[in-house]
Scaffold this motif. Structure first.
Motif, mmCIF file in Angstrom:
data_model
loop_
_atom_site.group_PDB
_atom_site.id
_atom_site.type_symbol
_atom_site.label_atom_id
_atom_site.label_comp_id
_atom_site.label_asym_id
_atom_site.label_seq_id
_atom_site.Cartn_x
_atom_site.Cartn_y
_atom_site.Cartn_z
ATOM 1 N N LEU A 194 0.817 -1.210 0.000
ATOM 2 C CA LEU A 194 0.000 0.000 0.000
ATOM 3 C C LEU A 194 0.852 1.262 0.000
ATOM 4 O O LEU A 194 0.529 2.235 -0.679
ATOM 5 C CB LEU A 194 -0.922 0.004 1.228
ATOM 6 C CG LEU A 194 -1.928 -1.136 1.333
ATOM 7 C CD1 LEU A 194 -2.741 -0.998 2.620
ATOM 8 C CD2 LEU A 194 -2.842 -1.176 0.115
ATOM 9 N N TYR A 195 1.923 1.276 0.792
ATOM 10 C CA TYR A 195 2.784 2.455 0.905
ATOM 11 C C TYR A 195 4.241 2.028 1.048
ATOM 12 O O TYR A 195 4.550 1.016 1.677
ATOM 13 C CB TYR A 195 2.416 3.295 2.141
ATOM 14 C CG TYR A 195 1.071 3.962 2.059
ATOM 15 C CD1 TYR A 195 0.921 5.210 1.456
ATOM 16 C CD2 TYR A 195 -0.056 3.347 2.597
ATOM 17 C CE1 TYR A 195 -0.315 5.823 1.384
ATOM 18 C CE2 TYR A 195 -1.304 3.951 2.531
ATOM 19 C CZ TYR A 195 -1.423 5.192 1.924
ATOM 20 O OH TYR A 195 -2.658 5.794 1.847
ATOM 21 N N GLU A 196 5.119 2.815 0.469
ATOM 22 C CA GLU A 196 6.568 2.725 0.678
ATOM 23 C C GLU A 196 7.042 4.149 0.894
ATOM 24 O O GLU A 196 7.022 4.958 -0.048
ATOM 25 C CB GLU A 196 7.266 2.085 -0.524
ATOM 26 C CG GLU A 196 8.749 1.878 -0.336
ATOM 27 C CD GLU A 196 9.391 1.122 -1.489
ATOM 28 O OE1 GLU A 196 10.607 0.892 -1.433
ATOM 29 O OE2 GLU A 196 8.660 0.766 -2.435
ATOM 30 N N GLU A 197 7.431 4.491 2.127
ATOM 31 C CA GLU A 197 7.572 5.884 2.506
ATOM 32 C C GLU A 197 8.816 6.154 3.353
ATOM 33 O O GLU A 197 9.395 5.244 3.946
ATOM 34 C CB GLU A 197 6.334 6.325 3.309
ATOM 35 C CG GLU A 197 5.101 6.581 2.470
ATOM 36 C CD GLU A 197 5.248 7.798 1.560
ATOM 37 O OE1 GLU A 197 5.953 8.759 1.942
ATOM 38 O OE2 GLU A 197 4.663 7.789 0.464
ATOM 39 N N HIS A 198 9.161 7.429 3.413
ATOM 40 C CA HIS A 198 10.134 7.890 4.383
ATOM 41 C C HIS A 198 9.458 7.975 5.750
ATOM 42 O O HIS A 198 8.253 8.223 5.843
ATOM 43 C CB HIS A 198 10.664 9.277 4.020
ATOM 44 C CG HIS A 198 11.565 9.288 2.834
ATOM 45 N ND1 HIS A 198 11.098 9.295 1.530
ATOM 46 C CD2 HIS A 198 12.924 9.282 2.736
ATOM 47 C CE1 HIS A 198 12.120 9.303 0.692
ATOM 48 N NE2 HIS A 198 13.238 9.294 1.397
ATOM 49 N N VAL A 199 10.227 7.772 6.803
ATOM 50 C CA VAL A 199 9.705 7.891 8.160
ATOM 51 C C VAL A 199 10.802 8.440 9.057
ATOM 52 O O VAL A 199 11.978 8.062 8.934
ATOM 53 C CB VAL A 199 9.166 6.536 8.672
ATOM 54 C CG1 VAL A 199 10.280 5.496 8.762
ATOM 55 C CG2 VAL A 199 8.472 6.682 10.021
ATOM 56 N N ALA A 200 10.426 9.347 9.946
ATOM 57 C CA ALA A 200 11.398 9.976 10.831
ATOM 58 C C ALA A 200 11.673 9.095 12.050
ATOM 59 O O ALA A 200 10.864 8.252 12.428
ATOM 60 C CB ALA A 200 10.879 11.331 11.295
ATOM 61 N N HIS A 201 12.829 9.323 12.668
ATOM 62 C CA HIS A 201 13.101 8.727 13.976
ATOM 63 C C HIS A 201 13.344 9.847 14.982
ATOM 64 O O HIS A 201 13.441 11.023 14.628
ATOM 65 C CB HIS A 201 14.290 7.758 13.929
ATOM 66 C CG HIS A 201 15.573 8.362 13.458
ATOM 67 N ND1 HIS A 201 16.098 8.083 12.210
ATOM 68 C CD2 HIS A 201 16.460 9.217 14.054
ATOM 69 C CE1 HIS A 201 17.247 8.731 12.065
ATOM 70 N NE2 HIS A 201 17.489 9.427 13.170
ATOM 71 N N GLY A 202 13.431 9.480 16.238
ATOM 72 C CA GLY A 202 13.607 10.456 17.304
ATOM 73 C C GLY A 202 14.961 11.129 17.269
ATOM 74 O O GLY A 202 15.971 10.510 16.915
ATOM 75 N N ARG A 203 14.978 12.388 17.677
ATOM 76 C CA ARG A 203 16.246 13.141 17.667
ATOM 77 C C ARG A 203 17.272 12.523 18.608
ATOM 78 O O ARG A 203 18.479 12.661 18.396
ATOM 79 C CB ARG A 203 15.993 14.602 18.034
ATOM 80 C CG ARG A 203 15.452 14.828 19.430
ATOM 81 C CD ARG A 203 15.217 16.304 19.709
ATOM 82 N NE ARG A 203 14.200 16.850 18.812
ATOM 83 C CZ ARG A 203 13.796 18.118 18.835
ATOM 84 N NH1 ARG A 203 14.334 18.969 19.681
ATOM 85 N NH2 ARG A 203 12.865 18.548 18.007
ATOM 86 N N GLY A 204 16.815 11.822 19.643
ATOM 87 C CA GLY A 204 17.733 11.166 20.555
ATOM 88 C C GLY A 204 18.290 9.860 20.026
ATOM 89 O O GLY A 204 19.199 9.276 20.631
ATOM 90 N N SER A 205 17.764 9.408 18.892
ATOM 91 C CA SER A 205 18.199 8.124 18.330
ATOM 92 C C SER A 205 19.395 8.251 17.403
ATOM 93 O O SER A 205 20.035 7.243 17.084
ATOM 94 C CB SER A 205 17.033 7.456 17.574
ATOM 95 O OG SER A 205 16.094 6.945 18.488
ATOM 96 N N GLY A 206 19.706 9.465 16.953
ATOM 97 C CA GLY A 206 20.843 9.629 16.069
ATOM 98 C C GLY A 206 20.576 10.625 14.968
ATOM 99 O O GLY A 206 19.490 11.228 14.896
ATOM 100 N N GLY A 207 21.581 10.807 14.094
ATOM 101 C CA GLY A 207 21.448 11.733 12.981
ATOM 102 C C GLY A 207 20.723 11.108 11.809
ATOM 103 O O GLY A 207 19.514 10.910 11.835
#
Length: 225
Positions: free
Chosen positions: A87-100
């Motif tokens: 259905l979807y293939e997307e970009h997804v963010a992670h937490g700022r504390g998880s890394g660059g």
């Protein structure tokens, strides 16, 4: 003969809804050739374990996030398991504390601003500071079961901008939420709300070896920490 064919067609969706990981894996890989086969296999296995554990009731859709990929890559896939379709293939963010650009740290602790990994069930939607949002309930004690209290929700965000990510070398980061592009957020959320599964993968040895939703057909081992 015609009656048998009609009957088979009517039964097909329910067959896929209850299909095993082994049956679904090749079909889903054909639909999403860029996903890591081992990550998808683990996600399907986690779904089976959750159903056998009565943690969920026959989820028809599955989201897979692969945090071993950089944020500049598409690393979120959402599958319709009834149709064995992407259905979807997307970009997804992670937490700022998880890394660059790479997410390397994960937490279940409030205030860490880190993403959580493991198996989640998508719950209800609501209108919040980030607009239309989806609450996530973590199913894994000590790994992600504080997700609701931490307000780790799926929502749309302006900082999930692939063009900007290419310029600055990373996607914008959240406070731990798996945020997606605003233009697709409503559809993504509606595809998962009310009981579908989200599987967030990382190469975390304690979780991989101790999760109750991985390798549940094996003898029980010590829990993840």
């Amino acid at each position: 003969m015609r009656l048998a064919l009609i009957t088979a067609c009517l039964l097909l969706p329910s067959v896929f809804a209850t299909a095993s990981a082994q049956e679904l894996l090749p079909r889903l890989l054909a639909a999403a050739p860029d996903i890591d086969p081992e990550v998808l296999a683990l996600a399907l296995e986690a779904r089976e374990c959750a159903m056998s554990d009565a943690a969920v009731d026959g989820p028809q859709r599955l989201a897979v996030i692969d945090y071993t990929l950089p944020s500049t890559r598409k690393r979120l896939w959402i599958f319709d398991l009834r149709k064995a379709a992407l259905l979807y293939e997307e970009h997804v963010a992670h937490g700022r504390g998880s890394g660059g650009n790479m997410a390397t740290r994960f937490s279940n602790i409030e205030g860490s601003y880190q993403s959580s990994i493991g198996l989640f069930v998508a719950a209800e939607t609501y209108q919040g500071e980030n607009g239309y949002s989806l609450r996530l309930d973590g199913l894994e004690p000590g790994i992600n079961d504080n997700a609701r209290e931490r307000l780790l929700v799926m929502h749309g965000a302006d900082y999930v901008d692939p063009a900007q990510a290419r310029r600055q070398g990373r996607l914008g980061r959240s406070w731990g939420c798996p945020a997606v592009r605003k233009s697709v957020a409503h559809g993504v959320i509606d595809s998962l709300k009310q009981g579908q599964l989200v599987f967030a993968y990382a190469e975390d040895a304690a979780w991989l070896n101790g999760s109750r939703y991985l390798h549940c057909d094996k003898p029980e081992r010590g829990g993840a920490h």
